[in-house]
Design an enzyme around this catalytic site. Structure first.
Site, PDB file in Angstrom:
ATOM      1  CG  ASP A   1      -2.123   0.935   1.063  1.00  5.72           C
ATOM      2  OD1 ASP A   1      -2.464   1.155  -0.008  1.00  5.72           O
ATOM      3  OD2 ASP A   1      -2.683   1.610   2.320  1.00  5.72           O
TER       4      ASP A   1
ATOM      5  CG  HIS B   1      -4.640  10.446   2.970  1.00  9.19           C
ATOM      6  ND1 HIS B   1      -5.780  10.086   3.713  1.00  9.19           N
ATOM      7  CD2 HIS B   1      -3.743   9.387   3.318  1.00  9.19           C
ATOM      8  CE1 HIS B   1      -5.537   9.435   4.464  1.00  9.19           C
ATOM      9  NE2 HIS B   1      -4.403   8.842   4.183  1.00  9.19           N
TER      10      HIS B   1
ATOM     11  CD  GLU C   1      -6.554   5.112   4.545  1.00 14.02           C
ATOM     12  OE1 GLU C   1      -6.206   5.747   5.385  1.00 14.02           O
ATOM     13  OE2 GLU C   1      -5.845   4.236   4.090  1.00 14.02           O
TER      14      GLU C   1
ATOM     15  CD  GLU D   1      -5.381   3.170  -0.399  1.00 16.57           C
ATOM     16  OE1 GLU D   1      -4.487   2.422  -0.999  1.00 16.57           O
ATOM     17  OE2 GLU D   1      -5.425   3.099   0.765  1.00 16.57           O
TER      18      GLU D   1
ATOM     19  CG  ASP E   1      -5.922   0.504   3.562  1.00 15.96           C
ATOM     20  OD1 ASP E   1      -5.861  -0.396   4.351  1.00 15.96           O
ATOM     21  OD2 ASP E   1      -4.891   1.535   3.813  1.00 15.96           O
TER      22      ASP E   1
ATOM     23  NE  ARG F   1      -8.373   6.521   9.745  1.00 15.14           N
ATOM     24  CZ  ARG F   1      -7.605   6.098   8.628  1.00 15.14           C
ATOM     25  NH1 ARG F   1      -6.125   5.914   8.732  1.00 15.14           N
ATOM     26  NH2 ARG F   1      -8.104   6.312   7.330  1.00 15.14           N
TER      27      ARG F   1
ATOM     28  CD  GLN G   1      -3.424   4.067  10.627  1.00 13.44           C
ATOM     29  OE1 GLN G   1      -4.386   4.045  10.701  1.00 13.44           O
ATOM     30  NE2 GLN G   1      -2.593   4.352   9.878  1.00 13.44           N
TER      31      GLN G   1
ATOM     32  CE  LYS H   1      -3.675   2.263   7.263  1.00 15.37           C
ATOM     33  NZ  LYS H   1      -4.550   2.942   6.192  1.00 15.37           N
TER      34      LYS H   1
ATOM     35  CB  THR I   1      -7.364  -4.859   2.001  1.00 21.39           C
ATOM     36  OG1 THR I   1      -6.637  -4.653   2.950  1.00 21.39           O
ATOM     37  CG2 THR I   1      -7.249  -3.900   0.980  1.00 21.39           C
TER      38      THR I   1
ATOM     39  CD  GLU J   1      -8.173  12.794   3.933  1.00 20.40           C
ATOM     40  OE1 GLU J   1      -8.143  11.776   3.414  1.00 20.40           O
ATOM     41  OE2 GLU J   1      -7.623  13.886   3.037  1.00 20.40           O
TER      42      GLU J   1
END
Lengths: 433, 433
Positions: B136, B143, B207, B209, B241, B245, B248, B261, B265, B381
């Site tokens: 990844d 971002h 996420e 992607e 993804d 949080r 993480q 993560k 996926t 975000e």
């Protein structure tokens, strides 16, 4: 002296002459591997002394039955041990019992088994498994402290260290068996002034690690609880997590190491089983004042004997040393007793969020260093970040590895009154990339 | 209007009724996939309109010859497209040409091909490849700035960002096709006081992607130079993804994301080929004042047209919205024009140190966000780190995802006078872990 069953009895020896004495591969060890001879296909074997027992031929000879026969057949079919790992611990244990019996001194099958042995010197050894995913941990607390202190002398460990078995995903496709050359990687490194340069790494390093081969989950489809996570370990190896420190320093923020480590990882080819290491189980002891693990990483039996007591060693030979007839120099002697987390804790943590491990996955322990200077598992530690060169016999010095340098990792568990268990070599020579 | 060859000609249409009009899958797209019907084995197909062309049956029908026949045969054999990817770009291109001809309005083979189509509604779609390694990247500069600003408002980007296509290794075994449920992971998170807790994540995020499927290296055994790296791309997909949080934030120092993560996926099942996207190639434009790439990441053609212009979209439906008959709410509209590195640069960088990519490897671009608020590719975000809730139609609010929430990613390239190219859906619903 814990004699757990007859396969651990140090009084039992083998009719294979090279399997007697004090080598790495007595009849109490019997590690698994994948090998080939000449043009033959890769398939499974068992090492005894200086010989490999051919599990395909053993299957054809019809000397096994029950679970041992199934285990030998799938391992013998090759080209990897994934199918054997997927059978789970009972099949592997049955195979060990049967092979131990066939190779024991006095076995009536000796005339039938002896022709199934190949001198290892004439065999090619391969990766024992097709690696689905490779994960590298950071469970060597001394290493984490030493490396952290280079950058944060007053606060070397991150705040999560006591709690989290820190790990990251590595590159499966570049894991190579012992003996494969290690091309020096090129990559970006920062410059004091101006933009970074792309060039061959000038800070190539090794890392001394214990490798863990993953077997079948005892709780398929669910996270494996810590009390059963040990059952998912198919065996152990040595692992050299080659690292380009200059590349790593520049690229690793904010998402961790990438090209600095994914160019090559070397493993020793033998899968040393949990059964062989059973006499060397110990409790891992944490430094005073550290908290115990959270409940999902705590099980009584794992606390009592989930650790391993295996001696580890790094040696180095340079091209000049070899040309001058000098033996390799031992750079470090360490031990798996220095790990902060047990192998079962690494497995349980890895799967705890829903990431199920698969047979053939590979885990690295992280660099295993001692607190003191005699057992530093990488040059980054031994040279204080490249500031203090190591002097080799003959007078050459190293901060990091030069082309032609060959690193050999070895491991051996030994204690008076118990048969020793060795791992063989994890060897790699740096070549021009 | 760049008509590159007949397969891009917007004037050519298909005899498949659902392949006409303005859907995602006109005859100019023809993405590859792996599907199954009933109890049949998984094998390769090509989507047109609302139908899947069965490449195994097409092979049996004997309607192809040359490289196209070889490509269809290996894709049709299943259970994945790795062997097709390994054949390289010319085989894939020959298959596209042949399938385009067979499906074009007026093709004399229509009566023979029509029975080889399956309505997609009756098919199961699978991962298109057996993923060797999944990597990844972090190539969405907006971002990276937005996320960095949450922690370092004055200095959001790491100093390497302009120079290094930052990436990390992910978990291959938990990549799932669109539609697979996403169990909420449990893990450790920090507490304001006292030790961390192990509990279900309270900050589950998506996420947005772009995914890149890797094909055969044009320079096997050697790093692929930037001038040829585009040839190694077999196709594109959408990639979610999923990220926890809270896990993480606690685990990721110093080695990057791991359990936060690796629980899941999700990818869209269609491999949208570089050929289909050829009309949508563009130059990626860097913000004013940023340096150009180092020479190993610089090639004239890649600078001129190595980027892609694909519209991206995230939508969300909650259980309450579905129960109330409300349609999903679009949370963000973004574009691959926002990427800082081209796909070829990601491939070239990845292999530049000696880590050869393999057919079937998967790359993620990193979250693709716009600079402004309309196209933020994750809730981290959109909610300013969980501080400002998003309000959904009907009045529900979200900082992070609740159980039952379903996230759908979509992508579509479209421009007047050029046939549109859609990606299909990348769908996942959060369920109790």
């Amino acid at each position: 002296v814990p004699v757990l069953d007859a396969t651990h009895d140090p009084a039992i020896t083998t009719w294979v002459p090279s399997g007697r004495g004090h080598g790495d591969f007595p009849i109490q060890n019997l590690p698994l591997c994948v090998f080939s001879t000449g043009d033959a296909q890769r398939h499974g074997g068992v090492r005894i002394g200086d010989e490999l027992l051919d599990l395909a031929a053993l299957t054809d000879a019809g000397l096994l039955d029950g679970a041992a026969a199934v285990a030998a057949a799938v391992a013998g079919a090759g080209p990897d041990l994934n199918a054997l790992f997927a059978l789970g611990a009972p099949a592997r244990q049955a195979l060990r019992q049967a092979v131990h019996r066939l190779l024991s001194a006095g076995a009536v099958e000796q005339p039938l088994v002896a022709p199934l042995l190949h001198p290892v010197a004439g065999c090619a050894l391969h990766l024992p498994a097709r690696i689905g995913d490779y994960t590298d941990f950071y469970a060597g607390r001394n290493h984490a402290e030493h490396v952290g202190a280079l950058f944060r002398p007053d606060n070397p460990l991150p705040p999560n260290y006591d709690w989290v078995p820190i790990g990251y995903h590595g590159r499966a496709s570049t894991v190579r068996p012992s003996g494969a050359p290690v091309p020096r990687p090129s990559g970006q490194r920062a410059q004091p002034d101006g933009p970074p340069v792309f060039a061959p790494s000038e800070q190539l390093d090794y890392e001394l690690e214990l490798g863990i081969w993953v077997g079948a989950s005892p709780t398929p489809g669910r996270p494996v609880p810590i009390g059963r996570a040990g059952e998912q370990i198919a065996g152990y190896c040595l692992l050299n997590d080659w690292s380009a420190r200059d590349l790593q320093r520049w690229e690793a923020q904010p998402l961790g190491p990438f090209l600095a480590k994914n160019f090559a990882t070397t493993v020793s080819p033998y899968v040393v089983t949990p059964e062989a290491l059973a006499p060397y189980r110990i409790a891992l002891r944490r430094p005073a004042g550290r908290p115990g693990p959270l409940p999902y990483l705590h099980a009584e039996l794992d606390q009592r004997e989930g650790g391993l007591d295996i001696g580890l060693e790094v040696s180095l030979s340079t091209a000049a040393m070899r040309d001058g007839g000098r033996p390799p120099a031992v750079l470090a002697r360490s031990s798996t007793t220095e790990l902060y987390w047990t192998p079962a804790q690494l497995v349980a943590h890895h799967s705890s969020g829903g990431c199920e491990l698969q047979p053939g996955d590979l885990l690295g322990s992280g660099t295993v260093s001692t607190a003191g200077d005699d057992g530093l598992g990488c040059l980054l530690e031994a040279t204080r970040g490249g500031r203090v060169a190591v002097t080799l016999p003959g007078g050459q010095t190293r901060t990091y590895l030069a082309d032609g340098d060959e690193v050999v990792l070895r491991a051996r568990a030994a204690r008076p009154g118990v048969a020793p268990v060795g791992f063989g070599e994890c060897r790699g020579r740096v070549v021009v990339g």
